[in-house]
Design an enzyme around this catalytic site. Structure first.
Site, short mmCIF file in Angstrom:
data_model
loop_
_atom_site.label_atom_id
_atom_site.label_comp_id
_atom_site.label_asym_id
_atom_site.label_seq_id
_atom_site.Cartn_x
_atom_site.Cartn_y
_atom_site.Cartn_z
N ASP A 67 0.81 -1.22 0.00
CA ASP A 67 0.00 0.00 0.00
C ASP A 67 0.85 1.27 0.00
O ASP A 67 2.07 1.21 0.14
CB ASP A 67 -0.95 0.00 1.22
CG ASP A 67 -0.26 -0.43 2.52
OD1 ASP A 67 0.98 -0.47 2.54
OD2 ASP A 67 -0.96 -0.71 3.50
N ASP A 136 -7.65 -2.91 14.25
CA ASP A 136 -9.03 -3.13 13.80
C ASP A 136 -9.12 -4.29 12.79
O ASP A 136 -10.14 -4.49 12.16
CB ASP A 136 -9.61 -1.84 13.19
CG ASP A 136 -8.85 -1.37 11.95
OD1 ASP A 136 -7.89 -2.05 11.52
OD2 ASP A 136 -9.22 -0.31 11.40
N HIS A 138 -7.21 -4.66 10.04
CA HIS A 138 -6.90 -4.37 8.65
C HIS A 138 -5.60 -5.04 8.22
O HIS A 138 -4.67 -5.20 9.01
CB HIS A 138 -6.90 -2.87 8.34
CG HIS A 138 -5.74 -2.07 8.85
ND1 HIS A 138 -5.87 -1.14 9.86
CD2 HIS A 138 -4.44 -2.02 8.49
CE1 HIS A 138 -4.70 -0.57 10.08
NE2 HIS A 138 -3.80 -1.08 9.27
N GLU A 143 -9.47 -1.64 5.32
CA GLU A 143 -10.15 -1.38 6.59
C GLU A 143 -11.42 -2.22 6.68
O GLU A 143 -11.88 -2.77 5.67
CB GLU A 143 -10.50 0.11 6.67
CG GLU A 143 -9.28 1.05 6.67
CD GLU A 143 -8.55 1.08 8.01
OE1 GLU A 143 -8.58 0.09 8.75
OE2 GLU A 143 -7.92 2.12 8.30
#
Ligand code: GLP
Length: 260
Positions: A67, A136, A138, A143
């Site tokens: 990313d 979380d 990810h 996400e």
């Protein structure tokens, strides 16, 4: 099922590096999927040590990052282009032209995802993808809510991720809110996934990813759909795994001929 191995961060780095360097020796055109974040930093240092000590030819190794932030320049020290350059390309001694990060250029944003997918495909696909995981759940910057079939595209970061990544910037307001990330579908196309997690703050995400329901609400759980996953976590990150004792027993009884 994923193979789940409990090791300290340093042992995990050494084990991951050994696996990757042996794979490069067997296939000099190895394609390595690299992640940013603090989790894999020691792995890169250990790969660099082995490459140097064993004089491994890495001139044909290709790397693809998961990313990149959208909204800061490539020259920004926290752009993933720079983070990968410092920790992977320069440290391991890869050829810069063989190392790829998705393009965050606003002018080509509409085609950047498809272009990156095509590049990965042209390289023959990723042989081993290193993955960290966010609190979380990810992976990459996928996400919660990310399609489990997604390809490289633009995403918006959650408040939790902005807060977690603020430590790399002067203030939270400087953390870009957008990114371009390989999709879950892209990640699942890699031939081997190596998921790493260290520290108590990752315990819930790891338990959810490895033992919970497969759901886009916890994108890391998509690894359960992959046929070859190795998760190396430290005791703190593995502390909420229900079947922890079983994973330890499996590893203690691992046959010497069985590679990770
Ligand atoms: C970052 C990266 C992910 C990384 C994750 C965890 O935002 N985009 O690839 O796995 O968050 O980061 P860390 O390893 O620092 O905990």
């Amino acid at each position: 099922m994923a193979e789940i191995i409990i090791k300290s961060e340093q042992e995990a780095a050494e084990m991951a590096a050994r696996t990757i360097v042996d794979a490069i020796k067997a296939n000099p055109e190895f394609v390595l999927g690299v992640a940013t974040g603090s989790t894999p930093i020691k792995v890169y240092a250990e790969i660099a040590k082995l490459v140097k000590a064993e004089n491994v030819d890495v001139s044909k190794v290709k790397a693809f990052a998961l990313d990149e932030y959208v909204g800061i320049s490539k020259d920004h020290p926290e752009s993933y282009y720079q983070v990968i350059k410092v920790n992977v390309t320069d440290q391991i001694g890869l050829r810069p032209e063989n190392v790829n990060t998705p393009s965050p250029d606003i002018k080509t944003v509409a085609t950047a995802g498809a272009d990156y997918e095509a590049k990965i495909k042209a390289a023959g696909g990723v042989d081993l993808q290193i993955l960290g995981i966010g609190r979380d759940g990810h992976v990459g910057f996928n996400e919660p809510g990310s399609s489990l079939a997604s390809s490289t595209r633009i995403k918006t970061l959650t408040q939790e991720t902005l807060e977690d990544n603020a430590r790399f910037f002067d203030s939270i307001d400087d953390v870009p809110k957008h990114c371009i990330t390989q999709g879950i579908g892209t990640i699942l196309r890699a031939k081997h996934l190596l998921l790493l997690a260290f520290g108590e703050s990752k315990a819930e995400a790891i338990a959810g990813a490895l033992e919970g329901a497969v759901t886009s609400s916890l994108p890391g759980s998509a690894v359960q759909l992959h046929p070859h996953v190795t998760a190396i976590v430290d005791p703190a990150a593995g502390s909420k795994l229900k079947n922890l004792e079983y994973y330890k027993w499996v590893y203690e009884n691992k046959p010497s001929w069985d590679a990770i």
